[in-house]
Structure formats: structure tokens, C-alpha cells
Design a protein around this motif. Structure first.
Motif, mmCIF file in Angstrom:
data_model
loop_
_atom_site.group_PDB
_atom_site.id
_atom_site.type_symbol
_atom_site.label_atom_id
_atom_site.label_comp_id
_atom_site.label_asym_id
_atom_site.label_seq_id
_atom_site.Cartn_x
_atom_site.Cartn_y
_atom_site.Cartn_z
ATOM 1 N N ALA A 81 0.839 -1.183 -0.076
ATOM 2 C CA ALA A 81 0.010 -0.074 0.115
ATOM 3 C C ALA A 81 0.885 1.521 -0.128
ATOM 4 C CB ALA A 81 -0.981 -0.120 1.147
ATOM 5 N N LEU A 82 2.061 1.327 0.902
ATOM 6 C CA LEU A 82 2.762 2.503 0.812
ATOM 7 C C LEU A 82 3.525 2.638 -0.571
ATOM 8 C CD1 LEU A 82 4.411 4.757 2.273
ATOM 9 C CD2 LEU A 82 5.869 3.019 3.128
ATOM 10 N N GLY A 83 3.988 1.358 -1.229
ATOM 11 C CA GLY A 83 4.558 1.606 -2.518
ATOM 12 C C GLY A 83 3.526 2.246 -3.627
ATOM 13 N N SER A 84 2.382 1.750 -3.338
ATOM 14 C CA SER A 84 1.355 2.613 -4.337
ATOM 15 C C SER A 84 1.106 4.004 -3.886
ATOM 16 C CB SER A 84 -0.059 1.624 -4.349
ATOM 17 O OG SER A 84 -1.025 2.278 -4.877
ATOM 18 N N VAL A 85 1.068 4.275 -2.810
ATOM 19 C CA VAL A 85 1.082 5.716 -2.349
ATOM 20 C C VAL A 85 2.209 6.325 -3.156
ATOM 21 C CG1 VAL A 85 1.124 7.415 -0.739
ATOM 22 C CG2 VAL A 85 -0.590 5.370 -0.409
ATOM 23 N N LEU A 86 3.441 5.939 -2.864
ATOM 24 C CA LEU A 86 4.942 6.622 -3.378
ATOM 25 C C LEU A 86 4.742 6.577 -4.877
ATOM 26 C CD1 LEU A 86 7.150 5.159 -1.135
ATOM 27 C CD2 LEU A 86 6.391 7.426 -0.841
ATOM 28 N N ASP A 87 4.472 5.581 -5.667
ATOM 29 C CA ASP A 87 4.353 5.642 -7.103
ATOM 30 C C ASP A 87 3.176 6.598 -7.555
ATOM 31 O OD1 ASP A 87 6.057 3.539 -7.313
ATOM 32 O OD2 ASP A 87 4.516 1.891 -7.592
ATOM 33 N N TYR A 88 2.424 7.069 -6.725
ATOM 34 C CA TYR A 88 1.585 8.371 -7.347
ATOM 35 C C TYR A 88 2.129 9.552 -7.268
ATOM 36 C CZ TYR A 88 -2.965 10.592 -7.609
ATOM 37 O OH TYR A 88 -4.059 11.372 -8.195
ATOM 38 N N HIS A 89 3.188 9.677 -6.750
ATOM 39 C CA HIS A 89 4.050 10.975 -6.558
ATOM 40 C C HIS A 89 5.064 10.847 -7.725
ATOM 41 C CE1 HIS A 89 2.541 10.655 -2.649
ATOM 42 N NE2 HIS A 89 2.523 12.036 -2.347
ATOM 43 N N LEU A 90 5.356 9.722 -8.606
ATOM 44 C CA LEU A 90 6.263 9.851 -9.671
ATOM 45 C C LEU A 90 5.675 9.926 -10.952
ATOM 46 C CD1 LEU A 90 9.166 9.078 -10.614
ATOM 47 C CD2 LEU A 90 8.752 6.774 -10.077
ATOM 48 N N LEU A 91 6.190 10.872 -11.962
ATOM 49 C CA LEU A 91 5.858 11.022 -12.974
ATOM 50 C C LEU A 91 7.008 10.273 -13.879
ATOM 51 C CD1 LEU A 91 4.284 14.486 -13.391
ATOM 52 C CD2 LEU A 91 3.281 12.837 -12.562
ATOM 53 N N PRO A 92 6.869 9.064 -14.640
ATOM 54 C CA PRO A 92 7.945 8.392 -15.225
ATOM 55 C C PRO A 92 8.234 8.920 -16.892
ATOM 56 C CG PRO A 92 5.977 7.072 -15.073
ATOM 57 C CD PRO A 92 5.408 8.247 -14.264
ATOM 58 N N GLY A 93 9.356 9.076 -17.051
ATOM 59 C CA GLY A 93 9.564 9.569 -18.539
ATOM 60 C C GLY A 93 8.978 10.760 -18.976
ATOM 61 N N GLN A 94 9.048 11.648 -18.140
ATOM 62 C CA GLN A 94 8.496 12.890 -18.308
ATOM 63 C C GLN A 94 8.952 14.034 -17.420
ATOM 64 O OE1 GLN A 94 4.292 13.350 -18.256
ATOM 65 N NE2 GLN A 94 4.275 11.601 -16.887
ATOM 66 N N VAL A 95 9.895 15.106 -17.650
ATOM 67 C CA VAL A 95 10.624 15.965 -16.730
ATOM 68 C C VAL A 95 9.572 17.116 -16.910
ATOM 69 C CG1 VAL A 95 12.883 17.014 -16.043
ATOM 70 C CG2 VAL A 95 12.836 15.076 -17.251
ATOM 71 N N ALA A 96 8.712 17.362 -15.953
ATOM 72 C CA ALA A 96 7.984 18.547 -15.778
ATOM 73 C C ALA A 96 8.490 19.500 -14.900
ATOM 74 C CB ALA A 96 6.529 18.062 -15.446
ATOM 75 N N TYR A 97 9.152 20.618 -15.583
ATOM 76 C CA TYR A 97 9.436 21.792 -14.648
ATOM 77 C C TYR A 97 8.328 22.604 -14.465
ATOM 78 C CZ TYR A 97 14.128 20.031 -16.820
ATOM 79 O OH TYR A 97 15.159 19.493 -16.930
ATOM 80 N N SER A 98 8.623 23.608 -13.576
ATOM 81 C CA SER A 98 7.464 24.461 -13.153
ATOM 82 C C SER A 98 6.839 24.945 -14.332
ATOM 83 C CB SER A 98 7.859 25.429 -12.027
ATOM 84 O OG SER A 98 8.887 26.476 -12.694
ATOM 85 N N THR A 99 7.219 25.484 -15.378
ATOM 86 C CA THR A 99 6.955 26.078 -16.441
ATOM 87 C C THR A 99 5.805 25.366 -17.256
ATOM 88 O OG1 THR A 99 8.893 25.581 -17.888
ATOM 89 C CG2 THR A 99 8.801 27.882 -16.865
ATOM 90 N N ASP A 100 6.037 23.658 -16.920
ATOM 91 C CA ASP A 100 5.378 22.704 -17.634
ATOM 92 C C ASP A 100 3.994 22.425 -16.762
ATOM 93 O OD1 ASP A 100 6.963 22.277 -19.649
ATOM 94 O OD2 ASP A 100 8.269 21.223 -18.305
ATOM 95 N N LEU A 101 3.909 22.948 -15.610
ATOM 96 C CA LEU A 101 2.707 22.795 -14.790
ATOM 97 C C LEU A 101 1.584 23.679 -14.912
ATOM 98 C CD1 LEU A 101 4.701 21.662 -11.433
ATOM 99 C CD2 LEU A 101 4.064 20.366 -13.399
#
Length: 417
Positions: free
Chosen positions: A240-260
Motif C-alpha cells: 500500500a505504501l509503495g502504491s502511494v509513493l508511485d502516485y508521486h512519480l511521473l515516469p519518462g517526463q521531466v515537468a519543470y514548473s513552466t510545464d505545470l
């Protein structure tokens, strides 16, 4: 012998650059002559002479911007993360640091005075510091009074002090501090006191995935966010903890503040989406406010948030009228201690016993143990540059010459600068 021969080629090429005449390049001078004539750049010029293999990284076509630290910048080294490398004359680290000061494209000061932040690719591609596509970035920001600032690893900032020293093939911009190449994930979490998140990665056995995933964006809750949840998160199963942490990771995409941008949805490692919301000057991920954006790390970018995201509540939205958003987990109650920090392997003043166990990929001795590597899945912060053979091959690919013709290609590329 092969490494030394390529070093000799680079030395010879640099000598040609220094000896170049303005007759071949019009009104612009070559790089060596330019640097040798700047009394405030003698230390930087000396390093370029000492490590001429850096010239192999200079592009032969689209130009380069060299962020050259002035002499005063090098006097600050004892107070930075670079002190040991420079004290030990560590060639591998120093050459990587120099590569981080080379920006793709020739950029004048006017072009470095953006309205919004710009994240400029550099010629640092060593995976230990640059597990991102196209070279590790430097953040270029504008401050009041048209002050040009560059932000590098660990949030280190430097200011443009002398602009637009042009040479054939590019431009030198003088700065007042050295850029610090971004650290790996654990090396970035510790200085910013994000220890609950680090411990949660160890607890859930997710550290390797988060540390090695290239081109990543990670939304990292601060310690208060974990502490405010208390048992609601501390008592979760590993899965369950792993699922929560995975929800915080955007894989394969570097989204800087200008992309948010407002209303944008991003897919997470967990499988669900997070939504970016704007209200006034605040930016939220679901209902969590971003309190520190754009911390560069080796494999992407980190944004620190003030709440833990819940994959079971993707529709959570903020109430901008209040400073601290409520927790989005049932049964949340504040802990007096920080969850998960005991899962972090001991690194100093550790208890010693006769037993030895393995924790992840790190060796741990007794009790909490003494971590003898950089931790499960995290890369060593020591930097290894590419071999001369590899650099020669890369240069041959860029110029279109095979190895037999590399000396000609190298000489031409250097003479162009």
C-alpha cells in the motif's frame, strides 16, 4: 596509451586554437585568445588548459555558451560541495563540472533574460549527474532589475557579472560562482530535509526505482506532510505504501514548473492521474501546494509539496482560502515523531555488532547498521567521465568522420571556436 594519445591530440588542438589569428575569423577572436586576455578568468583558463579534453565536447556547428566562473568564484569552493574534488584534484569530477558550464547554443545576455524560467541543456551527459535526455539542465531565471541568475544542483545560485564576450563559435558569460551538478536522489533529499520520504522509499523498497528511472518528475511531500498523517500512512503495508509513493512519480517526463499549467493532467507510476491547479500565485498538485519547485536532480526534477497525495482521492481539490490543506487520508492524526525515518540506513556513529546483513544493495552492519554504499539503487555521487575512446567515437558521430579522420574533424572543430 590510447587515452594519453587522445589527450595529446586535445592539447595540440587547444594550442592551435590559442595560436589562431583573427584573419581567419573576421572580427571575432578564438576562444583561447579570448580567455587568455581576461585577467578575471585566469583560474578558469588554467583549468581548460589543464583538462583540454573538454574541448572534445564543444559542438562544431550550433555554437556554445560558456558560463565561465571568475577568479572570485573559485575562492568559494571550500564552502561548497565541490571542495573535496578540487582539493583532491579529482579529474573525473572536475571535468564533469566543467562540462556542466557549457550550454547548448550561443546565447547573449539579452537571450538569458527570460520572462519565465528557462531550463537550458548543457553538455554534461554523464549518467551519474545527467540521467535525463539531451544533457543535464541549468535553470536560467530573471530577477528584479534585469539580474540574470543561474540555478544548478541543490538550489545553488550564481549571477551573471560580465556579459557577451564573443568568440568565433560562441559566447562567454562570466558568473560569480561555480555551478554544482545535480546529485542523485538521496543526495538531494538529505540537504532539503526530506527524510520521511527517503525513509518511505527504503521501507517500501522503492528507492532503486525512483533513483534510476530516467527523465522523472517527483512530487515529494515535506516531513510535516508525513507527520500530519501519522498512523494513516505509518501503518500501511509495504504494498500500500509503495502504491502511494508511485502516485508521486511521473515516469519518462521531466515537468519543470513552466510545464505545470493549470488543468494539466499527468500520468503517474501508480497508474492514476494527478491534476495541476492554479489559484493566484499558488500551484497545486491535486490539493497539495507546491512549496518549492524545480530542485534539479540527476534523473529529472523534484517539486516539494505540503501534503501526501492519495491515489484513492484523485479528485481532491484545494481550498485556496486556507494556508494548510487538510489531509486526504482517512484516520489521519499527527505523530510526534517523523514516520519512516528509522528505515534509513545508518551513515555515521552507528552501533557495531558482529552480525552483518544486507539492506537493498548496500551493506549494513549491526542494528541500524553502517551503510557502506550509496544505498539501494542510488548511484554513487563520484563522477566518472567517458573514456577518451568513447569521446572520440562520439565526436566522430557528431562530425560525420570515422575514427581515422577524427584528428582532422577535431582540428576543424577547434579552429571554428
Amino acid at each position: 596509451m590510447r587515452s594519453q594519445s587522445w589527450r595529446h591530440v586535445a592539447v595540440a588542438a587547444f594550442a592551435l586554437a590559442v595560436a589562431g589569428t583573427n584573419a581567419q575569423t573576421g572580427s571575432l577572436t578564438d576562444l583561447g585568445t579570448l580567455l587568455s586576455g581576461q585577467k578575471n578568468l585566469t583560474t578558469f583558463y588554467g583549468l581548460i588548459q589543464k583538462y583540454p579534453q573538454i574541448l572534445l565536447q564543444l559542438p562544431s556547428t550550433q555554437g556554445v555558451t560558456i558560463l565561465a566562473p571568475n577568479n572570485d568564484a573559485f575562492n568559494k569552493i571550500p564552502y561548497t560541495e565541490l571542495n573535496k574534488a578540487f582539493s583532491d584534484n579529482d579529474q573525473d569530477v572536475i571535468t564533469n563540472v566543467l562540462e556542466y558550464h557549457l550550454l547548448e547554443g550561443s546565447r547573449t545576455a539579452a537571450e538569458l533574460n527570460p520572462g519565465d524560467s528557462v531550463f537550458i541543456p548543457t553538455l554534461l551527459t554523464n549518467e551519474a549527474y545527467s540521467n535525463v535526455s539531451g544533457g543535464q539542465r541549468v535553470q536560467n531565471v530573471k530577477q528584479s532589475g534585469d539580474v540574470v541568475v543561474f540555478v544548478s544542483g541543490l538550489g545553488n545560485r550564481c549571477t551573471l557579472t560580465q556579459a557577451d564576450l564573443k568568440f568565433t563559435g560562441g559566447v562567454v558569460q562570466v558568473i560569480d560562482s561555480l555551478l554544482i551538478p545535480p546529485s542523485n536522489l538521496t543526495g538531494t533529499l538529505i540537504p532539503f530535509n526530506l527524510t520521511s520520504f527517503e525513509g518511505a522509499l527504503y521501507q517500501s523498497k522503492k528507492l532503486e526505482n525512483f533513483s534510476t528511472a530516467a527523465n522523472s518528475t517527483i512530487f515529494i511531500p515535506n516531513n510535516n506532510a508525513f507527520q500530519n498523517l501519522g498512523p494513516a500512512i505509518a501503518n500501511m503495508t509495504v504494498e500500500a505504501l509503495g502504491s502511494v509513493l508511485d502516485y508521486h512519480l511521473l515516469p519518462g517526463q521531466v515537468a519543470y514548473s513552466t510545464d505545470l499549467t493549470n488543468g494539466t493532467k499527468f500520468s503517474t507510476q501508480q497508474g492514476g492521474n494527478v491534476t495541476i491547479l492554479h489559484s493566484g500565485n499558488n500551484v497545486y498538485v491535486n490539493s497539495a501546494a507546491i512549496i518549492q519547485a524545480d530542485l534539479l536532480c540527476a534523473n529529472g526534477v523534484i517539486h516539494v509539496i505540503d501534503n501526501v497525495l492519495n491515489p484513492q482521492g484523485p479528485g481532491a481539490q484545494p481550498n485556496p482560502a486556507i494556508a494548510q490543506q487538510g489531509a486526504v487520508f482517512a484516520s489521519a492524526s499527527s505523530y510526534s515523531t517523523l514516520p519512516f525515518t528509522t528505515a534509513i540506513p545508518c551513515t555515521s556513529s552507528c552501533p557495531v555488532t558482529s552480525s552483518s546483513v544486507t539492506s537493498g544493495s548496500g551493506s549494513v552492519t549491526g542494528g541500524a547498521g553502517t551503510k557502506t554504499t550509496s544505498g539501494a539503487g542510488s548511484k554513487s555521487s563520484s563522477v566518472k567521465t567517458s573514456s577518451s575512446k568513447a569521446m572520440a567515437a562520439a565526436m566522430a558521430r557528431e562530425t560525420g568522420f570515422h575514427a581515422a579522420g577524427l584528428m582532422v574533424a577535431l582540428g576543424g572543430a577547434v579552429m571554428m571556436i
